[in-house]
Write an enzyme that holds these catalytic residues in place. Sequence first.
Site, PDB file in Angstrom:
ATOM      1  N   THR A   1       0.825  -1.280  -0.083  1.00 26.19           N
ATOM      2  CA  THR A   1      -0.080   0.220  -0.095  1.00 26.19           C
ATOM      3  C   THR A   1       0.859   1.075  -0.055  1.00 26.19           C
ATOM      4  OG1 THR A   1      -1.742  -0.911   1.118  1.00 26.19           O
ATOM      5  CG2 THR A   1      -1.555   1.247   1.568  1.00 26.19           C
TER       6      THR A   1
ATOM      7  N   ARG B   1     -14.966  -6.117   1.010  1.00 25.93           N
ATOM      8  CA  ARG B   1     -14.463  -5.612   2.304  1.00 25.93           C
ATOM      9  C   ARG B   1     -13.874  -4.232   2.081  1.00 25.93           C
ATOM     10  NH1 ARG B   1      -8.717  -4.122   3.229  1.00 25.93           N
ATOM     11  NH2 ARG B   1      -8.144  -4.750   5.548  1.00 25.93           N
TER      12      ARG B   1
ATOM     13  N   GLY C   1      -0.606  -1.345   6.744  1.00 24.36           N
ATOM     14  CA  GLY C   1      -0.538  -2.477   7.225  1.00 24.36           C
ATOM     15  C   GLY C   1      -1.994  -3.373   7.348  1.00 24.36           C
TER      16      GLY C   1
HETATM   17  N1  ASP Z   1      -3.971  -1.286   4.586  1.00 20.43           N
HETATM   18  C1  ASP Z   1      -4.215  -2.143   3.603  1.00 20.43           C
HETATM   19  C2  ASP Z   1      -5.708  -2.737   3.696  1.00 20.43           C
HETATM   20  O1  ASP Z   1      -5.799  -3.385   4.742  1.00 20.43           O
HETATM   21  C3  ASP Z   1      -3.051  -3.025   3.028  1.00 20.43           C
HETATM   22  C4  ASP Z   1      -1.791  -2.531   3.529  1.00 20.43           C
HETATM   23  O2  ASP Z   1      -1.294  -1.484   3.959  1.00 20.43           O
HETATM   24  O3  ASP Z   1      -0.681  -3.307   3.163  1.00 20.43           O
HETATM   25  O4  ASP Z   1      -6.382  -2.764   2.975  1.00 20.43           O
END
Ligand code: ASP
Length: 414
Positions: free
Chosen positions: A236, A264, A297
């Site tokens: 991300t 989701r 995250g």
């Molecule tokens: N925060 C993002 C999500 O859960 C994924 C990520 O940051 O890696 O959709």
Amino acid sequence: MTVTYVPSEKATPRPRFRPAVIMHGGAGNIERSRIPPELYEKYRASLLKYLRSTLALLNGEQGESGDGNDGSPGSALDAAVHAVSLMEDDEIFNCGRGSVFTTTGTHEMEASVMVCSLLPESQGSADVKRAQVKRGAGVMMIKNVRHPVQLAREVLLRDGEDDAGKHGGSMHSHLCGPYVEALAKEWGLEFKPDEWFFTQKRWDEHIRGLGKGATIDHDGAPESIQEINKYLSQGTVGCVCLDQWGNIAAATSTGGLTNKLPGRIGDTPTLGAGFWAESWDAPDSSSRRALGMSGTGNGDSFVRVAAAHSAASLVKLGTKVSLADAVTAIAGPGGELQRSAGPRWGKTGEGSGGIIGIEAEVPSNAEDGQNEGLLKGKVVFDFNGGGMIRAWTEEDADGVLRERMMVFRDEYYN
Ligand code: ASP
């Protein structure tokens, strides 16, 4: 094509800031063994290129050709969206073109933007002034839009006032799915076919991840879950910028989690969870403060603890709490995110992540031309796992602005 609803204006004389940038390309289950030197160099080259281009935009310098920079100083919002757009085109990151797949093998992208300003009435940047009406916007379940972050920006700026709600403008902060995609078409945003978003790496992760689902269903074997979690991609992206007028903007974009369920909604497009920006007058009226953050995250955990807003509240309502301390309290080792995973910490990916941010302050008595030199913001970050892919600008002891890029707590080649 970049669609600009409200053109930026030239600078006005006001307390002036030295522009600052920080960007991330994911955090969480990142280990040295999974980032060999070649991959590290790829991240490094990409991030430093985008950091330079974004800083050039903020400074009104001509960037590299084709980067959309026309040489006039850009606002924090322009710059953060610019940085994230570049990353959305770079397959190495989990956003835009490099987005991960849902369990059904589709893409559902998410993005957001948020702004605040140290000036009560943002001057020198018409887009930030306009954006402050709504403050933040997130788009979810987006398919085929080349730059979801640009769609989030349009949703933020089109508050419905100018056109009395015609042409899709509204005061809604969150918009998802086919309806907002249709608005994107009407607003002239660029679309790409499904094939453009297909990358073999993400598909392989998707297939491997489906195997994980079967493992959990049958016996929940923690060892294999941990093993497979290692391969689920991070990536991300986010960028926080401070512009010369004292505006701060955060932009974030993601494909979400590998094999998330269709429908989701994660933290990236959710106000207060994966991003936040806010400014306020200090209670003793001595100064005005501002901050912006972008997280990455496990989004479900970020949503559960309202991560970015919680960090902002620690700064705003606490006594002399810096943004660096607040980010550590939420996203650092042993912080709120990690605690939220309870006994599942380290096993399921829950709680893992990191946050980047910028805070800045302007004394109430600062007037045009009175401040010696430029005021400065402070760039901060912390994370609770093995690493966070990140790059930022930092002043050295001689006051020279330097570019930094790191993945782990220490330099890669230590
Ligand atoms: N925060 C993002 C999500 O859960 C994924 C990520 O940051 O890696 O959709």
